[in-house]
Design an enzyme around this catalytic site. Structure first.
Site, PDB file in Angstrom:
ATOM      1  N   GLU A 143     -34.892  34.428 -11.291  1.00  0.00           N
ATOM      2  CA  GLU A 143     -35.600  35.647 -11.705  1.00  0.00           C
ATOM      3  C   GLU A 143     -36.433  35.257 -12.985  1.00  0.00           C
ATOM      4  OE1 GLU A 143     -32.642  38.724 -11.481  1.00  0.00           O
ATOM      5  OE2 GLU A 143     -32.359  38.454  -9.293  1.00  0.00           O
ATOM      6  N   GLU A 195     -30.633  35.754  -0.228  1.00  0.00           N
ATOM      7  CA  GLU A 195     -29.797  36.970  -0.644  1.00  0.00           C
ATOM      8  C   GLU A 195     -30.285  38.075  -0.029  1.00  0.00           C
ATOM      9  OE1 GLU A 195     -30.046  38.069  -4.823  1.00  0.00           O
ATOM     10  OE2 GLU A 195     -29.908  35.881  -5.586  1.00  0.00           O
TER      11      GLU A 195
HETATM   12  O1  G3I Z   1     -16.397  41.780 -14.155  1.00  0.00           O
HETATM   13  C1  G3I Z   1     -16.204  43.222 -14.339  1.00  0.00           C
HETATM   14  C2  G3I Z   1     -14.951  43.741 -14.245  1.00  0.00           C
HETATM   15  O2  G3I Z   1     -14.080  42.959 -15.313  1.00  0.00           O
HETATM   16  C3  G3I Z   1     -15.182  45.185 -14.420  1.00  0.00           C
HETATM   17  O3  G3I Z   1     -13.693  45.789 -14.162  1.00  0.00           O
HETATM   18  C4  G3I Z   1     -15.946  46.103 -13.387  1.00  0.00           C
HETATM   19  C5  G3I Z   1     -16.182  47.355 -13.585  1.00  0.00           C
HETATM   20  O4  G3I Z   1     -17.392  47.876 -13.388  1.00  0.00           O
HETATM   21  O5  G3I Z   1     -17.130  45.238 -13.492  1.00  0.00           O
HETATM   22  C6  G3I Z   1     -17.287  44.083 -13.437  1.00  0.00           C
HETATM   23  O6  G3I Z   1     -18.578  43.370 -13.438  1.00  0.00           O
HETATM   24  C7  G3I Z   1     -19.473  43.676 -12.406  1.00  0.00           C
HETATM   25  C8  G3I Z   1     -19.848  42.368 -11.607  1.00  0.00           C
HETATM   26  O7  G3I Z   1     -20.940  42.378 -10.642  1.00  0.00           O
HETATM   27  C9  G3I Z   1     -18.725  41.458 -10.965  1.00  0.00           C
HETATM   28  O8  G3I Z   1     -18.118  42.376 -10.079  1.00  0.00           O
HETATM   29  C10 G3I Z   1     -20.679  44.471 -12.986  1.00  0.00           C
HETATM   30  O9  G3I Z   1     -20.344  45.785 -13.509  1.00  0.00           O
HETATM   31  C11 G3I Z   1     -21.714  44.439 -11.754  1.00  0.00           C
HETATM   32  O10 G3I Z   1     -23.012  45.019 -12.568  1.00  0.00           O
HETATM   33  C12 G3I Z   1     -21.965  43.143 -11.512  1.00  0.00           C
HETATM   34  O11 G3I Z   1     -23.046  43.493 -10.357  1.00  0.00           O
HETATM   35  C13 G3I Z   1     -23.563  42.143  -9.892  1.00  0.00           C
HETATM   36  C14 G3I Z   1     -25.185  41.915 -10.009  1.00  0.00           C
HETATM   37  O12 G3I Z   1     -25.576  40.815  -9.497  1.00  0.00           O
HETATM   38  C15 G3I Z   1     -25.241  41.698 -11.809  1.00  0.00           C
HETATM   39  O13 G3I Z   1     -26.493  41.889 -12.013  1.00  0.00           O
HETATM   40  C16 G3I Z   1     -23.514  42.237  -8.255  1.00  0.00           C
HETATM   41  O14 G3I Z   1     -22.154  42.372  -7.928  1.00  0.00           O
HETATM   42  C17 G3I Z   1     -24.306  40.928  -7.548  1.00  0.00           C
HETATM   43  O15 G3I Z   1     -24.490  41.421  -6.340  1.00  0.00           O
HETATM   44  C18 G3I Z   1     -25.468  41.056  -8.415  1.00  0.00           C
HETATM   45  O16 G3I Z   1     -26.250  39.909  -7.508  1.00  0.00           O
HETATM   46  C19 G3I Z   1     -27.570  39.441  -7.928  1.00  0.00           C
HETATM   47  C20 G3I Z   1     -27.978  38.224  -7.908  1.00  0.00           C
HETATM   48  O17 G3I Z   1     -26.975  37.593  -8.749  1.00  0.00           O
HETATM   49  C21 G3I Z   1     -29.173  37.841  -8.281  1.00  0.00           C
HETATM   50  N1  G3I Z   1     -30.327  38.703  -7.474  1.00  0.00           N
HETATM   51  C22 G3I Z   1     -30.051  39.955  -7.254  1.00  0.00           C
HETATM   52  C23 G3I Z   1     -28.666  40.334  -6.758  1.00  0.00           C
HETATM   53  C24 G3I Z   1     -28.277  41.916  -6.613  1.00  0.00           C
HETATM   54  O18 G3I Z   1     -28.347  42.484  -7.849  1.00  0.00           O
END
Ligand code: G3I
Length: 372
Positions: free
Chosen positions: A180, A289
């Site tokens: 990205e 994705e």
């Molecule tokens: O790791 C912490 C954890 O310690 C905490 O308890 C919890 C509480 O909210 O958050 C956890 O972190 C989360 C992380 O995922 C791991 O689960 C974040 O809040 C959350 O924002 C994060 O979201 C991920 C996102 O990327 C981040 O931008 C999504 O799961 C994941 O599906 C998403 O994937 C991205 C690709 O990498 C790139 N393309 C877009 C795609 C969708 O957004």
């Protein structure tokens, strides 16, 4: 492509014709919407799978995997192993997980997913080395200071690719080296890396990755650049420039976070044309994705599920015809999808529902893979 294997379209395979049928794609093809959330998973376990059908067509079928359900939910493991031949770690190969403090790599969570994948004969799509999200605080500080930013990023790439070298036991199909880096209007995204290192960082990181593992297949990955348009033009121009400069970039990931409803997914001609021009640069194209949001559409639940099935079918069919070699969904069950957490609204964007039953989308995908 190898020859197709016949697919048995029985009740167990789930493609029933009759009752409630909508979403005709081609004459004789319809996606049943009667069998959805209430289906019992065991009673309706398909006799074929996306994975087997994909193998027969020469296309990897992948899913993004989340650590917690892989440990906690037998149904999650069962469907993952049966239906998919490729795995992407949804989060745990990102820098904040792999190098939480400087110089201390932690591969435990990622390796647990890799171990599951290798035990089930699946390959890995590495995701992702260079991004503006999910970086550890220390790396953000180093990048912001400007001092040693280049060395820190290089060390991260080298450390990760040394662990996952392709001559080791782990079959890594591809790495999303850069994720990205282009904005929706087609400009270079103003990220911690662009600010610290200038636009030349894009070529540098591919070179560093290639120096560490010359066998690794190195990809640029982005969203909203699937069909033709400003962003797709910019991604194409970026890649053309890198290829012309001899930078070791081997492929493009089209994320494919789309939805039902008008203009929520690329048209078939646009998608085909974009894939063709990327392949004309000598690049491999993966869908990395995919999910199809329901909240962008209207109609009854059944109508929206049928429209979703059609979107999945259209895109997979176009991609197979256009020579895409790997097709990954961002998850596979609606129980574990990033979308509700992101939009704040419930959805159902994946091919299996929250009871792990295959949805019309699943049947549409198997139908396309079977040559329908
Ligand atoms: O790791 C912490 C954890 O310690 C905490 O308890 C919890 C509480 O909210 O958050 C956890 O972190 C989360 C992380 O995922 C791991 O689960 C974040 O809040 C959350 O924002 C994060 O979201 C991920 C996102 O990327 C981040 O931008 C999504 O799961 C994941 O599906 C998403 O994937 C991205 C690709 O990498 C790139 N393309 C877009 C795609 C969708 O957004």
């Amino acid at each position: 492509m190898t020859a197709l294997r016949p697919v048995r379209l029985t009740r167990r395979a789930g493609l029933s014709v009759g009752a409630s049928l909508v979403g005709l794609s081609t004459p004789g093809t319809a996606y049943a919407v009667g069998e959805s959330a209430s289906m019992n998973r065991q009673d309706h376990a398909p006799e074929t799978s996306l994975r087997d059908l994909g193998d027969a067509r020469g296309i990897r079928i992948g899913a993004a995997v989340s650590s917690r359900p892989l440990v906690a939910e037998p149904a999650y493991r069962e469907i993952l192993a049966r239906e998919f031949s490729s795995v992407t770690c949804e989060n745990v190969m990102k820098p904040s997980f792999l190098q939480p403090s400087q110089g201390r790599f932690d591969f435990q969570a990622a390796d647990a997913i890799v171990a599951f994948a290798t035990a089930h004969g699946m390959t890995i799509r590495g995701h992702t080395l260079v991004w503006h999200n999910q970086n550890p605080a220390w790396l953000e500080r180093v990048a912001a200071s400007g001092e040693n930013a280049s060395a820190a990023l290089r060390d991260h790439i080298t450390g990760v690719l040394t662990h996952y070298r392709n001559d080791g036991p782990v079959p890594v199909l591809a790495w999303d080296v850069v994720n990205e880096a282009i904005t929706d209007t087609g400009a270079l995204r103003d990220t911690l890396w662009a600010r610290a290192l200038g636009p030349g960082y894009l070529a540098d990181v591919f070179r560093w990755a290639n120096e560490t593992d010359p066998d690794a297949r190195l990809f640029y990955n982005d969203y909203g650049a699937e069909g033709m348009g400003r962003k797709a033009d910019a991604v194409h121009a970026l890649l053309r420039g890198l290829v012309q400069d001899g930078v070791p970039v081997h492929g493009v990931g089209l994320q494919m976070h789309v939805g039902i409803g008008a203009r929520q997914s690329p048209s078939r001609p646009d998608l085909a044309a974009n894939i063709a021009r990327l392949r004309a640069l000598g690049l491999e194209v993966h869908v990395t994705e995919m999910d199809v949001k329901l909240q962008t559409g209207t109609g009854t639940d059944d109508e929206r599920l049928a429209e979703q099935a059609q979107v999945y079918a259209d895109i997979l069919g176009t991609c197979i015809e256009a020579g895409v070699t790997s097709f990954t969904f961002w998850g596979f069950t609606d129980t574990h999808s990033w979308i509700p957490g992101f939009t704040g609204k419930p959805d159902g964007a994946l091919p299996f529902d929250t009871a792990y039953a295959p949805k019309p989308a699943y049947h549409a995908l198997t139908h396309v893979l079977a040559g329908g």
